[in-house]
Design a protein around this motif. Structure first.
Motif: not given
Ligand code: GP9
Ligand code: MN
Length: 443
Positions: A414-441
């Protein structure tokens, strides 16, 4: 490809254990406060040095009626240490057989971990608090992939005047400063505080501890009791804050030890110190924990770490179920009322009657409530002795070994082939890592 994903899904769906209705949803809508107890092993619970309790606060916490703790709970980390523990707790998938999954795959892989699941299925905000460099174990990137809203790394903490530890800041200062950020989080929140004082080389100044030096000829063993005691006092202070602020009433606090602090080569020295015979870790050292006949079975006993849940109204007690870090996420999600049936998770709810009590180590050894399979040898847990299995037992153990191998291998795939990109649970939206901004206070 997606056919490989189907193979994994077939496994996780058939391995799924339905929630225990006596616990399901009992923490619904509560804040979740996870306290990562660095290098903290279960044998410390109840342990004394010169007649003094190493962990007086935790010893009293686990006796409270609203505290549920596990005393046959094992860490399952490999080389990735802290990052392996975090990976298992956040995703209920295993770390890798070599290296750290966070470091090698954490930036680009698809994750369906606790922060995004709790946000999307239960409306949680998420934050991690860690007093060290945000780049360590690639956390800056992994936490984005996991869908964390906030990461308060070392930049948010005061490092002046001897505050620093090797990997962060002293636990008491860490908890103290974390409060001011935690108070601004939108509720309900899912949060994790990573402690660092109790980390090798277990150094602490005389100003920070008056706990006795155990006096063994291994200074790391002696230091371990002192830094663990310091961490325990820091927990007492943080819990006092939770009470006085009223946050305790709206929160489920979960504490866990990430992995061993004492490596196996120190265990013989440790053996002479172990006093807490009401603790299964110590009780199972059936050869009376003498250094001379110490073996792999004894080392394995010491891989127990604490897992403790505290929440007003929680049905408490000391639970003896066998389990490991892979099992935490389904347990936690079920407590807050999120069913895990459609998620790709390798662990099972520790509170479920369908829970799988075989605990896989990363090297494919395993422990069951009755037997420990270590380095190709079968140990009886009751006697601690090597046994030659009869045909019937051998068949059973072979089946269990196949199950362990299958889980670890499918998790690796699952990890080495990054398989989770092929599966989306019902009602779930894949994470967009670019949305996070950890420098905000937040303030
Ligand atoms: C570093 C801390 C320690 O941030 O988590 O990591 P470890 O050495 O235990 O893997
Ligand atoms: Mn660690």
């Amino acid at each position: 490809d997606s056919a490989d994903m189907d193979t994994v899904l077939n496994y996780t769906k058939s391995h799924y254990a339905a929630p225990n209705q006596a616990y399901f949803g009992t923490a619904k809508g509560k804040n979740i406060i996870i306290i990562h107890l660095e290098s903290f092993q279960q044998f410390l619970i109840g342990q004394k040095v010169n007649g003094q309790e190493v962990t007086p606060f935790l010893n009293s916490l686990i006796k409270e009626k609203d505290t549920l703790s596990f005393d046959n709970f094992f860490h399952q980390v490999g080389i990735g240490k802290t990052s392996d523990a975090e990976n298992m707790l956040e995703t209920s998938t295993f770390g890798l057989s070599s290296g750290s999954l966070f470091s090698s795959l954490g930036t680009d892989n698809t994750f369906q971990g606790a922060p995004s699941l709790l946000q999307q299925y239960a409306g949680y905000t998420s934050a991690v608090f860690h007093g060290g460099s945000g780049n360590f174990w690639n956390r800056n990137n992994v936490y984005k992939s996991l869908g964390y809203n906030y990461f308060f790394d070392g930049n948010f903490y005061n490092h002046e005047d001897g505050a620093a530890t090797a990997y962060g800041i002293k636990d008491k200062l860490m908890f103290g400063e974390t409060i001011k950020y935690m108070e601004h989080l939108q509720q309900p929140f899912y949060s994790k505080i990573i402690t660092t004082s109790n980390h090798f080389p277990f150094f602490i100044t005389d100003q920070d501890t008056d706990f006795p030096d155990a006096g063994t000829d291994d200074t790391y063993v002696n230091g371990y009791f002192q830094t663990a005691h310091y961490l325990d006092s820091a927990l007492a202070e943080f819990f006092a804050y939770l009470k006085s602020s009223g946050l305790e009433q709206n929160s489920l606090v979960m504490l866990y030890g990430d992995h061993y602090g004492m490596s196996d080569d120190r265990n013989r020295t440790l053996a002479s110190m172990l006093t807490a015979t009401d603790n299964p870790t110590v009780a199972k050292l059936t050869n009376n924990a003498t250094a001379s006949d110490w073996d792999s079975f004894d080392d394995a006993q010491l891989q127990r770490v604490p897992l403790i849940f505290h929440m007003p109204g929680l049905k408490g007690g000391v639970n003896h179920t066998y389990g490991g870090e892979i099992d935490v996420l389904p347990t936690l999600l079920h407590l807050v009322g999120v069913d895990t049936q459609s998620f790709v998770q390798f662990g099972t709810d520790l509170l479920s009657s369908g829970h799988d009590t075989t605990v896989a180590f990363r090297n494919h050894d395993f422990v069951t409530p009755k037997y420990s399979l270590l380095n190709g040898k079968v140990y009886d847990n009751t006697t601690g002795e090597v046994v030659q299995p009869d045909a019937k037992l051998q068949t059973k153990l072979t089946t269990l070994q196949k199950g362990v191998d299958q889980a670890l291998d499918l998790s690796d795939e699952l990890a080495n082939k990054n398989l989770l990109r092929f599966y989306v649970p019902k009602g779930y939206t894949p994470v967009d890592p670019d949305q996070a901004n950890f420098s905000q206070s937040l303030a």
